[in-house]
Design a protein around this motif. Sequence first.
Motif, PDB file in Angstrom:
ATOM      1  N   ASP A  17       4.760  -3.993  -0.889  1.00 12.82           N
ATOM      2  CA  ASP A  17       4.599  -3.374   0.431  1.00 12.82           C
ATOM      3  C   ASP A  17       4.501  -1.859   0.309  1.00 12.82           C
ATOM      4  N   GLU A  18       5.297  -1.284  -0.568  1.00 14.91           N
ATOM      5  CA  GLU A  18       5.267   0.167  -0.783  1.00 14.91           C
ATOM      6  C   GLU A  18       3.920   0.585  -1.369  1.00 14.91           C
ATOM      7  N   LEU A  19       3.440  -0.190  -2.328  1.00 17.79           N
ATOM      8  CA  LEU A  19       2.122   0.071  -2.908  1.00 17.79           C
ATOM      9  C   LEU A  19       1.062   0.038  -1.809  1.00 17.79           C
ATOM     10  N   TRP A  20       1.138  -0.964  -0.958  1.00 16.37           N
ATOM     11  CA  TRP A  20       0.194  -1.121   0.147  1.00 16.37           C
ATOM     12  C   TRP A  20       0.211   0.119   1.046  1.00 16.37           C
ATOM     13  N   LYS A  21       1.401   0.535   1.446  1.00 13.73           N
ATOM     14  CA  LYS A  21       1.516   1.694   2.351  1.00 13.73           C
ATOM     15  C   LYS A  21       0.963   2.968   1.727  1.00 13.73           C
ATOM     16  N   ARG A  22       1.231   3.163   0.455  1.00 13.00           N
ATOM     17  CA  ARG A  22       0.853   4.419  -0.196  1.00 13.00           C
ATOM     18  C   ARG A  22      -0.616   4.476  -0.608  1.00 13.00           C
ATOM     19  N   TYR A  23      -1.177   3.341  -1.011  1.00 12.24           N
ATOM     20  CA  TYR A  23      -2.473   3.418  -1.677  1.00 12.24           C
ATOM     21  C   TYR A  23      -3.599   2.600  -1.039  1.00 12.24           C
ATOM     22  N   PHE A  24      -3.299   1.668  -0.156  1.00 17.94           N
ATOM     23  CA  PHE A  24      -4.348   0.762   0.312  1.00 17.94           C
ATOM     24  C   PHE A  24      -5.504   1.500   0.985  1.00 17.94           C
ATOM     25  N   ALA A  49     -10.354  -3.992  -1.918  1.00 17.78           N
ATOM     26  CA  ALA A  49      -9.075  -3.299  -2.120  1.00 17.78           C
ATOM     27  C   ALA A  49      -7.917  -4.287  -2.160  1.00 17.78           C
ATOM     28  N   LEU A  50      -7.965  -5.302  -1.329  1.00 18.33           N
ATOM     29  CA  LEU A  50      -6.922  -6.321  -1.333  1.00 18.33           C
ATOM     30  C   LEU A  50      -6.902  -7.069  -2.658  1.00 18.33           C
ATOM     31  N   SER A  51      -8.077  -7.430  -3.150  1.00 19.70           N
ATOM     32  CA  SER A  51      -8.165  -8.111  -4.437  1.00 19.70           C
ATOM     33  C   SER A  51      -7.643  -7.217  -5.560  1.00 19.70           C
ATOM     34  N   ALA A  52      -7.966  -5.928  -5.506  1.00 17.59           N
ATOM     35  CA  ALA A  52      -7.474  -4.981  -6.516  1.00 17.59           C
ATOM     36  C   ALA A  52      -5.952  -4.860  -6.439  1.00 17.59           C
ATOM     37  N   SER A  53      -5.409  -4.814  -5.235  1.00 22.76           N
ATOM     38  CA  SER A  53      -3.948  -4.748  -5.069  1.00 22.76           C
ATOM     39  C   SER A  53      -3.280  -5.972  -5.668  1.00 22.76           C
ATOM     40  N   ASN A  54      -3.859  -7.132  -5.379  1.00 23.52           N
ATOM     41  CA  ASN A  54      -3.303  -8.368  -5.934  1.00 23.52           C
ATOM     42  C   ASN A  54      -3.351  -8.367  -7.453  1.00 23.52           C
ATOM     43  N   SER A  55      -4.464  -7.889  -8.014  1.00 21.18           N
ATOM     44  CA  SER A  55      -4.589  -7.832  -9.473  1.00 21.18           C
ATOM     45  C   SER A  55      -3.558  -6.886 -10.071  1.00 21.18           C
ATOM     46  N   LEU A  56      -3.346  -5.748  -9.421  1.00 18.76           N
ATOM     47  CA  LEU A  56      -2.353  -4.804  -9.919  1.00 18.76           C
ATOM     48  C   LEU A  56      -0.959  -5.430  -9.889  1.00 18.76           C
ATOM     49  N   ASP A  70       3.230   7.783 -14.199  1.00 26.18           N
ATOM     50  CA  ASP A  70       3.421   8.559 -12.974  1.00 26.18           C
ATOM     51  C   ASP A  70       2.358   8.160 -11.943  1.00 26.18           C
ATOM     52  N   ARG A  71       2.373   8.836 -10.802  1.00 29.18           N
ATOM     53  CA  ARG A  71       1.438   8.522  -9.711  1.00 29.18           C
ATOM     54  C   ARG A  71      -0.022   8.715 -10.120  1.00 29.18           C
ATOM     55  N   ASP A  72      -0.278   9.739 -10.939  1.00 29.50           N
ATOM     56  CA  ASP A  72      -1.653   9.977 -11.385  1.00 29.50           C
ATOM     57  C   ASP A  72      -2.159   8.821 -12.241  1.00 29.50           C
ATOM     58  N   ASP A  73      -1.316   8.347 -13.150  1.00 27.02           N
ATOM     59  CA  ASP A  73      -1.695   7.189 -13.972  1.00 27.02           C
ATOM     60  C   ASP A  73      -1.949   5.973 -13.088  1.00 27.02           C
ATOM     61  N   LEU A  74      -1.074   5.773 -12.117  1.00 29.08           N
ATOM     62  CA  LEU A  74      -1.215   4.623 -11.227  1.00 29.08           C
ATOM     63  C   LEU A  74      -2.512   4.722 -10.433  1.00 29.08           C
ATOM     64  N   TRP A  75      -2.814   5.919  -9.900  1.00 28.18           N
ATOM     65  CA  TRP A  75      -4.036   6.073  -9.112  1.00 28.18           C
ATOM     66  C   TRP A  75      -5.272   5.831  -9.977  1.00 28.18           C
ATOM     67  N   ARG A  76      -5.276   6.346 -11.207  1.00 22.78           N
ATOM     68  CA  ARG A  76      -6.416   6.104 -12.101  1.00 22.78           C
ATOM     69  C   ARG A  76      -6.575   4.608 -12.373  1.00 22.78           C
ATOM     70  N   LEU A  77      -5.458   3.920 -12.565  1.00 22.61           N
ATOM     71  CA  LEU A  77      -5.503   2.472 -12.789  1.00 22.61           C
ATOM     72  C   LEU A  77      -6.042   1.757 -11.548  1.00 22.61           C
ATOM     73  N   LEU A  78      -5.571   2.141 -10.371  1.00 21.94           N
ATOM     74  CA  LEU A  78      -6.047   1.519  -9.128  1.00 21.94           C
ATOM     75  C   LEU A  78      -7.544   1.751  -8.922  1.00 21.94           C
ATOM     76  N   VAL A  79      -8.019   2.954  -9.217  1.00 21.77           N
ATOM     77  CA  VAL A  79      -9.447   3.240  -9.085  1.00 21.77           C
ATOM     78  C   VAL A  79     -10.241   2.382 -10.064  1.00 21.77           C
ATOM     79  N   ALA A  80      -9.747   2.247 -11.293  1.00 22.17           N
ATOM     80  CA  ALA A  80     -10.453   1.440 -12.298  1.00 22.17           C
ATOM     81  C   ALA A  80     -10.512  -0.030 -11.879  1.00 22.17           C
ATOM     82  N   ILE A  81      -9.390  -0.559 -11.398  1.00 22.16           N
ATOM     83  CA  ILE A  81      -9.366  -1.964 -10.957  1.00 22.16           C
ATOM     84  C   ILE A  81     -10.278  -2.143  -9.748  1.00 22.16           C
ATOM     85  N   THR A  82     -10.206  -1.216  -8.803  1.00 22.42           N
ATOM     86  CA  THR A  82     -11.056  -1.298  -7.607  1.00 22.42           C
ATOM     87  C   THR A  82     -12.523  -1.246  -7.997  1.00 22.42           C
TER      88      THR A  82
END
Length: 196
Positions: A17-24, A49-56, A70-82
């Motif tokens: 839920d926190e991931l969803w609020k911050r990054y969706f 984006a939902l599919s990427a969130s589920n994969s993460l 950190d947050r930068d690593d997480l954002w880069r990972l989310l962008v790559a998955i998306t």
Amino acid sequence: MSGWWELLKSGQSAAADELWKRYFDRMVRAARRSLPSGARRASDEEDVALSASNSLCRGAKEGRFNDVQDRDDLWRLLVAITHQKVVDEIRRGTSQKRGGGEVRGESAFIDLTNLNLDGINNAVGDEPTPEFLAAVDDEHRNLMGLLRDDSLRELCQLRMQGYSNDEIAERQGITTRSVERKLQLIREKWSRELDS
């Protein structure tokens, strides 16, 4: 970040839920930039984006993303998955079984010469055409003819009429598991026929 990232890795839904609020919303915007408009018929940027969130979430729980510090690593990972999900969606939409990218929307049915904007409603009647019914009947006969005996044909007819596996088992005097095995046999036989 480290607190909820560790919770996410342990499969806690509050962390998801926190991931969803911050990054969706940011993931949706990233997907929107990458997803061609023609690819949005079957699914849109929110689906991506939902599919990427589920994969993460699934990958974090399986211990696959240990390099995230950190947050930068997480954002880069989310962008790559998306981005990968966008690529997957484009491939799925342009696969041969989905029309090879040549499928058109309802606009193909709009008649601009007469300013008729009814779209597909203008092309499709309320009743199936006789040709369509004949084709369905031929295919039904063909598929039923592939079955080796009358008990399989009867089982198939009962299933098509909406009877449950338990009801079919009772009517045919066999176990539910036998019904399931026979239905699987029918599916496999018909799949081979339809694939060839």
